[in-house]
Design an enzyme around this catalytic site. Structure first.
Site, PDB file in Angstrom:
ATOM      1  N   HIS A  54       1.792   4.604  -2.771  1.00 33.44           N
ATOM      2  CA  HIS A  54       1.929   6.049  -2.554  1.00 33.44           C
ATOM      3  C   HIS A  54       3.291   6.542  -3.028  1.00 33.44           C
ATOM      4  O   HIS A  54       3.401   7.564  -3.711  1.00 33.44           O
ATOM      5  CB  HIS A  54       1.800   6.362  -1.056  1.00 33.44           C
ATOM      6  CG  HIS A  54       0.413   6.299  -0.516  1.00 33.44           C
ATOM      7  ND1 HIS A  54      -0.643   6.977  -1.075  1.00 33.44           N
ATOM      8  CD2 HIS A  54      -0.097   5.646   0.555  1.00 33.44           C
ATOM      9  CE1 HIS A  54      -1.743   6.752  -0.370  1.00 33.44           C
ATOM     10  NE2 HIS A  54      -1.437   5.940   0.622  1.00 33.44           N
ATOM     11  N   HIS A 109       3.633   6.576  -6.769  1.00 31.99           N
ATOM     12  CA  HIS A 109       2.830   7.690  -7.293  1.00 31.99           C
ATOM     13  C   HIS A 109       3.628   8.988  -7.165  1.00 31.99           C
ATOM     14  O   HIS A 109       3.741   9.776  -8.118  1.00 31.99           O
ATOM     15  CB  HIS A 109       1.518   7.771  -6.527  1.00 31.99           C
ATOM     16  CG  HIS A 109       0.490   8.639  -7.160  1.00 31.99           C
ATOM     17  ND1 HIS A 109      -0.776   8.812  -6.632  1.00 31.99           N
ATOM     18  CD2 HIS A 109       0.511   9.407  -8.292  1.00 31.99           C
ATOM     19  CE1 HIS A 109      -1.477   9.617  -7.405  1.00 31.99           C
ATOM     20  NE2 HIS A 109      -0.716  10.001  -8.413  1.00 31.99           N
ATOM     21  N   HIS A 147       0.835  -1.209   0.000  1.00 30.94           N
ATOM     22  CA  HIS A 147       0.000   0.000   0.000  1.00 30.94           C
ATOM     23  C   HIS A 147       0.872   1.262   0.000  1.00 30.94           C
ATOM     24  O   HIS A 147       0.706   2.144  -0.856  1.00 30.94           O
ATOM     25  CB  HIS A 147      -0.906  -0.021   1.229  1.00 30.94           C
ATOM     26  CG  HIS A 147      -1.771   1.183   1.395  1.00 30.94           C
ATOM     27  ND1 HIS A 147      -3.107   1.200   1.065  1.00 30.94           N
ATOM     28  CD2 HIS A 147      -1.503   2.445   1.849  1.00 30.94           C
ATOM     29  CE1 HIS A 147      -3.616   2.397   1.310  1.00 30.94           C
ATOM     30  NE2 HIS A 147      -2.660   3.170   1.789  1.00 30.94           N
ATOM     31  N   GLU A 148       1.787   1.346   0.967  1.00 27.59           N
ATOM     32  CA  GLU A 148       2.633   2.536   1.066  1.00 27.59           C
ATOM     33  C   GLU A 148       3.566   2.653  -0.135  1.00 27.59           C
ATOM     34  O   GLU A 148       3.910   3.754  -0.564  1.00 27.59           O
ATOM     35  CB  GLU A 148       3.430   2.521   2.368  1.00 27.59           C
ATOM     36  CG  GLU A 148       2.583   2.512   3.635  1.00 27.59           C
ATOM     37  CD  GLU A 148       1.587   3.662   3.725  1.00 27.59           C
ATOM     38  OE1 GLU A 148       1.792   4.695   3.063  1.00 27.59           O
ATOM     39  OE2 GLU A 148       0.589   3.522   4.460  1.00 27.59           O
TER      40      GLU A 148
END
Length: 598
Positions: free
Chosen positions: A390, A393, A386-387
């Protein structure tokens, strides 16, 4: 026992020397940036004198903001790695003050810009073509014209920004540095001190007595300090409502969503869709009770593993699985992932005083750092992926966009991360053949969906309700907050509030209630990510290209337009209904497995 920071191996720590080599270098830049801000005061009153002035002042403001952000990242991450170090508490306070100074110095910018007519601005762009780079930036300013105050009023609000943040800052210090949780007895009969970092592991214990003990111990502290937490939260809500009213918005929610050009209907559509699908959550909760063979399911049972399969990952194993999973995005993406591990972008292990939870941070001029509090669980593998979403991105955006568009809106922030989670789920389901492990992955997906879509929408309902209550003159006492939260929790989970008295205090421990209408975006982001993950796994190479272009877009366009280019229309409820269809499909598969094995 939670280790002290100095006992953690260096390969498990992030390398913040890539931001500033030493604390002394940070202090020198802090002083120099402050002086540059003093010099920038002379720019007030000159912005609209000419096209050249508009360009020069704009670029000066952005350049100084870039420097302040880099300073803030260093100070805040140094503080987060050990909140008990007074030097880094001081650093964070100084940079927070610098942010306030920046806002004060450039408080003139928007009011002066708003004196420009569209016609004059168009002529400026002809006179100075370099202004075209900032076209979308200026477009957004014109959108806010009705909500920008006079220069004097803007300066007053900017000067008070540090005071406005006091509620949230007090919460962080209380919750991360001052609160001490009781000790409990673990499954091995050992006395262990409860912490933010290990709490979820206890809640995932197969021993119900351990779960109950951890749950009651944690909430005994929040019950003890409920009045203080109520005051910090009430203060924060009042700031949101005051600021919205001052800027001529109808509500704090309108003000918060307008910053990303998101209509409030997107929020309402989410809440409506989730409420319509609450029977699916109740169905899952009932299945949990059946599998666990518990007649009186409690809230401390909702995280208990339904599977006895020991499907766990060490951090090293998680690194390998993360790289295998994310290779689907192509070479460029994968190389960035590998760099994050090799170059110490990640602070892995829990230590005493470390901020709880996980996040991806950084600024335009730094690596996209990640903070974890690693435990060897399947959930932590998903957190890492998940991180990483980020961070990738951020990396793609910063490499592709100038600083002015080198970030991405909050509304889009959770989509890349949860797309990674969805792809990991697909990867694991394709990898495993035995029914026991498949059961564990399905369990994790359903729990993740519950926690991201249902739970975050529950938070969103609560957040909006307390803002509306405060705006209507209701005092947000702990009694009011407890009752509201208990009623919402009962509606969502179908578990009678009176049988789960501790859950009424849960609002007190949720840091996202201080983030100004942030939480709903976890739910919308997860649902959008479900659609994108399907395109990446089952679609064409063009779908992957479109997705990577979305990552590169940053804030160069309005959020809904950016994600539409990747193939998802978030003004419709279709993407939400599609996500619930996936949830129901996997819930049905789990039910079949349960029925098959009794």
């Amino acid at each position: 026992m939670v280790k002290k920071r100095e006992a953690i191996a260096e390969n498990y720590k992030w390398d913040l020397t890539t931001i500033f080599a030493t604390d002394e270098a940070f202090e020198l830049e802090l002083a120099d940036a402050s002086t540059a801000l003093d010099d920038a005061r002379a720019l007030a009153g000159t912005l609209t004198d000419s096209a050249e002035n508009l360009l020069a002042v704009t670029e000066t403001e952005l350049a100084l903001m870039q420097r302040v952000e880099k300073l803030y990242v260093y100070a805040s991450m140094k503080n987060d790695q050990d909140t008990m170090v007074s030097l880094y508490q001081e650093y964070q306070a100084k940079v927070t003050a610098l942010y306030a100074k920046f806002n004060e110095v450039f408080a003139f910018y928007e009011p002066e810009f708003m004196t420009l007519s569209q016609e004059t601005f168009a002529q400026f762009v002809i006179d100075q073509p370099k202004l075209q780079t900032y076209g979308h930036f200026f477009e957004q300013l014109f959108d806010r014209k009705a909500h920008v105050l006079s220069s004097a009023e803007e300066a007053l609000l900017a000067g008070a920004s540090e005071i406005f943040g006091a509620g949230a800052e007090t919460f962080e210090i209380l919750d991360n540095a001052d609160i001490v949780f009781p000790t409990i007895t673990d499954m091995q009969g050992q006395e262990v001190q409860l912490s933010h970092g290990n709490y979820i592991s206890f809640m995932e214990s197969s021993n119900r007595d351990v779960r109950k003990a951890a749950y009651q111990a944690l909430y005994s502290i929040y019950e003890q300090y409920q009045h203080t937490y109520a005051k910090t939260l009430q203060t924060n809500v009042k700031v949101h409502n005051f600021t919205a009213k001052t800027r001529h918005y109808q509500s704090a929610r309108e003000a918060a969503l307008s910053s990303n050009h998101i209509p409030e209907s997107v929020y309402d559509t989410l809440v409506q869709a989730v409420n319509e699908h609450l029977p699916l959550l109740h169905r899952y909760i009932n299945l949990r009770a059946d599998i666990l063979k518990i007649d009186d399911l409690k809230m401390y049972d909702v995280y208990a593993p339904l599977s006895t399969t020991n499907y766990k990952f060490t951090y090293e194993e998680a690194v390998v699985k993360t790289q295998e999973t994310l290779a689907i995005f192509g070479t460029d993406y994968l190389e960035k992932v590998k760099r994050s591990f090799k170059e110490n972008w990640i602070d892995v292990q829990e230590n005493k005083g470390k901020r709880s939870g996980a996040y991806s941070g950084g600024s335009y001029d730094t690596n996209p750092f990640m903070l974890l509090n690693w435990q060897d669980t399947l959930d932590n593998l998903f957190t890492l992926v998940h991180e990483m979403g980020h961070s990738m991105h951020s990396s793609f955006t910063r490499e592709s966009q100038p600083y002015v568009y080198g970030d991405y809106s909050i509304f889009l922030a959770e989509i890349a991360s949860t797309t990674n989670e969805n792809i990991l789920t697909e990867t694991l389901l394709n990898d495993v053949e035995d029914e026991e492990t498949r059961f564990a992955v399905l369990n994790h997906f359903l729990d993740g969906f519950r926690g991201t879509v249902f739970r975050q929408t529950q938070f969103a309902e609560f957040e909006h309700a307390i803002h509306e209550a405060d705006a209507a003159g209701t005092v947000l006492t702990s009694e009011f907050l407890n009752q509201l939260y208990a009623e919402l929790n009962e509606k969502y989970y179908g578990l009678v509030a009176s049988n789960n008295p501790e859950i009424q205090y849960e609002w007190a421990r949720i840091p996202h209630f201080y983030y100004n209408y942030y939480v709903f975006q976890y739910a919308t982001g997860f649902a959008a990510a479900s659609a994108l993950a399907d395109k990446i796994v089952n679609g064409t190479e063009q779908d992957k290209t479109d997705y990577l272009n979305y990552l590169r877009a940053g804030s160069s366009d309005y959020p809904l337009d950016v994600i539409a280019k990747a193939g998802v229309d978030m003004t419709s409820s279709d993407y939400l209904n599609a996500a619930f269809a996936v949830f129901e499909k996997r819930l049905t598969e789990l039910e079949v497995l349960v029925a098959k094995h009794g």
